[in-house]
Design an enzyme around this catalytic site. Structure first.
Site, PDB file in Angstrom:
ATOM      1  CD  GLU A  60      -1.542  -2.312   1.344  1.00 28.90           C
ATOM      2  OE1 GLU A  60      -2.378  -3.294   1.195  1.00 28.90           O
ATOM      3  OE2 GLU A  60      -0.598  -2.585   1.938  1.00 28.90           O
ATOM      4  CG  HIS A 129      -7.922  -7.825   8.054  1.00 30.33           C
ATOM      5  ND1 HIS A 129      -6.906  -8.154   8.937  1.00 30.33           N
ATOM      6  CD2 HIS A 129      -7.267  -8.186   6.782  1.00 30.33           C
ATOM      7  CE1 HIS A 129      -6.067  -8.530   8.375  1.00 30.33           C
ATOM      8  NE2 HIS A 129      -6.236  -8.514   7.011  1.00 30.33           N
TER       9      HIS A 129
END
Length: 325
Positions: A60, A129
């Site tokens: 990312e 998450h």
């Protein structure tokens, strides 16, 4: 109007904007060959090719940084995060650079990037998450934060986000991807910064956004049937810019407020909203502002327990009755 799933509505928005503007590109992990981790980008590679739909490494920090740099040079990247929980490894790129570059360049450099992907609990994927970082993102001037609840809003808001010259963080909910709703055909935009009254009422205002809109509407239906209570549900749709005028107009009508959000309660969007309501509409309130949020603990892995940790229609109904007591 055609009926689309939330997932299909986002895909339609992407396809229409890719067709309209050659500078729009889609980048992220598995968005091309695999058709997206959640199949949102299914079919886009075949239609637009590998220069417009680009698979990236699992980094990312790397691919978000690439998108930020590309946007400063005139590209309009739409970056997909597999989970918004992973934004933290690209914090510098998103919130130190993208958020500040227009200001620090004296308006000479824009950063028209959209970063989208799921930000929610309720899917039993654990604490790492399941973040909902809209409060952290919205704390930074220079960015826009969008959290749509319906297919129609998802499509219209994403089209507006892609055309915006500032960084827009677009937070979706994996549980909503299969939800269906009518979606206007054609080039219909939903403006950023404009809330929507999803249900009119006179006794209580519920201010909410994202999946909690659906919980609030379900609770409002029960309150009407079982308690003869008329609830107005205001869907913020965007967190920043925040449409406080629509909220205040509703408060002036109902005089009681419940804020419902999937955030943890400490320093949340609801905290800011409660402050703004009491500052601007204190004399309109007939009761203290109430808030319902996710129970303040890391996301619980156990499916039945996580259901109770998050807002749900039963918890919303109970909180509403407390406001009305």
């Amino acid at each position: 109007m055609p009926v689309l799933t939330y997932r299909e509505a986002i895909r339609h928005a992407l396809a229409e904007e890719l067709e309209r503007d050659p500078n729009v590109v889609v980048m992220g992990e598995e968005v091309a060959q695999f058709n997206g981790a959640y199949k949102v980008t299914e079919g886009l590679l075949a239609k637009f090719g590998p220069k417009r739909i680009v698979d990236t490494p699992i980094s990312e920090a790397g691919f978000i940084g690439m998108g930020v740099g590309a946007s400063m040079l005139g590209v309009r990247p739409v970056m997909e995060l597999m989970f918004w929980s992973f934004y933290s490894v690209a914090f510098d790129q998103i919130l130190n650079n993208a958020a500040n570059v227009r200001y620090m360049s004296g308006g000479q450099i824009n950063c028209p990037i959209v970063i989208r992907g799921p930000a929610n609990g309720g899917t039993n994927v654990g604490a790492t998450h399941s973040h909902t970082p809209e409060n952290v993102l919205a704390n930074h001037p220079g960015v826009k934060v969008v959290v749509p609840a319906t297919p129609a809003d998802a499509k219209g808001l994403l089209k507006s986000a892609i055309r915006d010259n500032d960084p827009v963080f677009f937070l979706e909910n994996t549980i909503l991807y299969g939800d269906k709703g009518e979606v206007p055909e054609g080039d219909v935009l939903v403006p950023l910064g404009r809330a929507d009254v999803k249900r009119a009422g006179t006794d209580l205002t519920i201010v909410t956004y994202g999946r909690c809109v659906l919980h609030s509407l379900a609770a409002a239906e029960l309150l009407a049937k079982e308690h003869d209570v008329s609830v107005e549900v205001v869907d913020l749709r965007t967190i920043r810019p925040l449409d406080i005028d629509t909220v205040l107009a509703s408060v002036a009508k109902t005089h009681r407020v419940l804020i419902v959000e999937e955030q943890k309660p400490f320093a949340s969007v609801g905290s800011q909203l409660a402050f703004m309501i009491q500052r601007e509409a204190f004399d309109e309130l007939d009761a203290p502002i109430h808030r319902l949020a996710t129970i303040d603990a890391p996301a619980i892995y156990s499916p039945p327990v996580e259901v109770e940790q998050l807002p749900n229609p039963r918890r919303v109904l109970q909180a509403a009755l407390e406001v009305l007591a």
